[in-house]
Motif scaffolding. Sequence first.
Motif, PDB file in Angstrom:
ATOM      1  N   LYS A  48       0.874  -1.168   0.000  1.00 35.47           N
ATOM      2  CA  LYS A  48       0.000   0.000   0.000  1.00 35.47           C
ATOM      3  C   LYS A  48       0.912   1.218   0.000  1.00 35.47           C
ATOM      4  O   LYS A  48       1.768   1.365   0.868  1.00 35.47           O
ATOM      5  CB  LYS A  48      -0.892   0.021   1.231  1.00 35.47           C
TER       6      LYS A  48
ATOM      7  N   ASP B 106      -4.307   7.732  -0.955  1.00 31.51           N
ATOM      8  CA  ASP B 106      -3.920   6.409  -1.444  1.00 31.51           C
ATOM      9  C   ASP B 106      -3.427   6.524  -2.874  1.00 31.51           C
ATOM     10  O   ASP B 106      -4.111   7.069  -3.741  1.00 31.51           O
ATOM     11  CB  ASP B 106      -5.097   5.441  -1.387  1.00 31.51           C
TER      12      ASP B 106
ATOM     13  N   TYR C 278      -2.656   0.228  -4.154  1.00 27.05           N
ATOM     14  CA  TYR C 278      -2.763  -0.951  -3.309  1.00 27.05           C
ATOM     15  C   TYR C 278      -2.917  -2.152  -4.225  1.00 27.05           C
ATOM     16  O   TYR C 278      -3.821  -2.194  -5.061  1.00 27.05           O
ATOM     17  CB  TYR C 278      -3.961  -0.873  -2.359  1.00 27.05           C
TER      18      TYR C 278
END
Length: 114
Positions: free
Chosen positions: A84, A102, A105
């Motif tokens: 991640k 983010d 991932y």
Amino acid sequence: MIDIRPIKFANLKKSKKVEILSDKITVEYNDKKYVLKVVNKTAVLPYREGIILKEGTVVYFGKVKVDDKMIIDMPPVKLKQYIKVIKVNPIADGLNINTAQDIYYGPVEGYKGR
């Protein structure tokens, strides 16, 4: 961390609880065998025992109980490494402002070359 979690069955019922019946599991990596302790009947923490596992490790769980009804002999599982990647603003993070975004991932192979 190696963790066992409930999944959806083919008939779309979701199991509520999964637990490893043995108090130890066997792990095979680089032609070496390790015996690891099971924590809370659902997880194994190899780093606590000084073992670092990488992709390609084969884990033998043995018997697993699902929903206090069904006991299955789980086949060996080959681990795949996931990562991640997040981006943070160090100044805002120092002020306790969550700026984490983010980025990725998934499997390591998917991130290589970015």
